[in-house]
Enzyme design. Structure first.
Site, short mmCIF file in Angstrom:
data_model
loop_
_atom_site.label_atom_id
_atom_site.label_comp_id
_atom_site.label_asym_id
_atom_site.label_seq_id
_atom_site.Cartn_x
_atom_site.Cartn_y
_atom_site.Cartn_z
N HIS A 69 0.97 -1.04 0.13
CA HIS A 69 0.02 0.04 -0.14
C HIS A 69 0.93 1.45 0.02
CE1 HIS A 69 -4.15 0.98 0.65
NE2 HIS A 69 -3.78 1.89 0.45
N GLY A 88 1.74 5.37 -8.08
CA GLY A 88 1.08 5.85 -7.61
C GLY A 88 0.95 7.41 -7.52
#
Length: 427
Positions: free
Chosen positions: A297, A351
């Protein structure tokens, strides 16, 4: 909302050469452009930041062995991920509210379409799945395990009706969010009171303010993809966060249910994001998923989790012939992509890298990031004498002893295998 006249008459006073040569330059431009809390939300990891630091540092430990001659004149960078043909092995990872630019997720989707790749859309996004699919038909919709099953089915049905080509389930998110340096302030909503309170920080970033002002928008911190049927307005980010916190965490049987339900609704592929352990990867195979993303994550889960690139090869070796393996975490340059592919990934997800491009120059900035990565991948293949990313193997890298982290496998260093039963997917 109409564009204020003052903004419509003013040419951008901060106009400069928009092109940047690296993701690092995009990050620096984003730092200078964004209000401090907004930039802080992008760079922050959990607790001491050990994992977010290792995500990048681990790539620097890997070397390459280039050839001096025999280089290939043409090199192929294309691949497929969950049935989608893409022009380079990089796809856009779903990230939450993208208030770094007025166009947010739509700009990212357009940039990905322009460069021939997939965009992942978070259900915490600030733009609707309908808008994003219209901008890029190669969209994967992402869901957290939030709400009851009926609510999740409704969200899957909406994503399918909009044209989503796949579903990403992100389950690697815990309550471990405290940061040693303090968490950036994220308001519940952007109203007049909030704007007055945060005005001193925003005033220090006039370029960001000008960008929103010329479009007549204010940063939207609501999640339209979580709106109940028949409603346009979703909950605020913190409302969505509360729903997640009050939902019982999923079991492996829940994962199998989610995959099977999505398959019944759409017949489309399903990715499980957040795998760090071999035993979890094996359970993902049993649950019938199409793909997994080896991920921590982005350092925003349990701090102290090894870098994703360290966990990749053991997992790809164990399950890479049974499902697709991608990786995300710490990718900043084309050579990082090549290292991940050599370790067994089919593609990588990015990301922060594209969010910095978005902050630096909108859609063109995201395209710039993808061009930087494409160029770096191509240069690495050229230097190693390869004609295709399909030829990448671990033997082409210089890997230091002890680099890999084999978690959740018998006899491995680190966490031992858990003897809990493995889930079985419905047929």
């Amino acid at each position: 909302m109409a564009t204020p006249a003052i903004f419509s008459r003013i040419e951008n006073p901060w106009k400069q050469n928009p092109w940047f040569e690296s993701v690092a330059v995009a990050q620096e431009r984003a730092r200078k452009r964004l209000p401090k809390p907004v930039y802080g939300a992008l760079v922050a990891g959990s607790e001491r930041g050990q994992t977010i630091a290792d995500n990048q540092a681990a790539f620097a430990e890997l070397g390459m062995a280039p050839h001096v001659a025999g280089h290939q004149a043409e090199r192929s960078l294309g691949t497929t991920v969950m049935g989608q043909s893409i022009s380079l092995p990089v796809i856009m990872s779903p990230t939450g509210v993208q208030a770094v630019h007025p166009d947010g997720e739509v700009a990212v989707a357009r940039a990905a379409a322009a460069r021939g790749t997939v965009v992942g859309l978070s259900n915490f996004a600030s733009k609707s799945v309908e808008e994003v699919v219209a901008a890029n038909p190669q969209t994967f919709f992402q869901m957290y395990w939030t709400g009851d099953r009926d609510t999740m089915v409704q969200r899957m049905q909406r994503a399918h009706a909009a044209g989503s080509q796949g579903l990403i389930a992100t389950l690697d998110w815990s309550f471990s969010m405290g940061r040693d340096w303090g968490s950036p302030e994220i308001p519940e909503k952007v109203d007049l009171k909030t704007m007055v309170r945060m005005a001193p920080q925003v005033a220090l970033r006039p370029r960001w303010l000008w960008e929103f002002g010329r479009t007549g928008q204010i940063p939207d911190l609501t999640a339209p993809n979580l709106a109940p049927p028949g409603q346009d307005k979703g909950p605020t980010f913190f409302g969505a966060y509360y729903e997640w916190m009050t939902t019982t965490p999923p079991t492996w049987d829940d994962v199998a249910w989610m995959r099977e339900t999505w398959h019944q609704i759409s017949g489309k592929p399903f990715m499980l994001k957040g795998v760090c352990r071999v035993d979890d990867a094996l359970r993902a195979v049993d649950a019938g998923v199409t793909a997994i993303s080896v991920s921590n994550h982005g350092g925003n889960n349990l701090d102290g989790t090894p870098a994703a690139i360290r966990c990749l090869h053991p997992i790809a070796t164990a399950v890479g012939d049974q499902l697709e393996v991608v990786m995300d975490g710490g990718v900043r340059r084309g050579s990082d992509v090549v290292k991940a592919l050599a370790m067994g990934a089919r593609a990588v997800m990015i990301g922060r890298a594209y969010l910095w491009g978005l902050a630096a120059n909108g859609q063109a900035g995201v395209e710039n990031v993808l061009d930087v990565l494409r160029s770096g991948i191509d240069s690495a293949l050229l230097g190693m004498g390869l004609s295709s990313i399909d030829q990448l193997t671990p033997e082409l890298l210089v890997v230091p002893e002890g680099f890999h982290r084999t978690l959740g496998a018998p006899g491995s260093h680190g966490a031992a295998a858990t003897p809990a039963p493995r889930a079985t997917a419905a047929s």
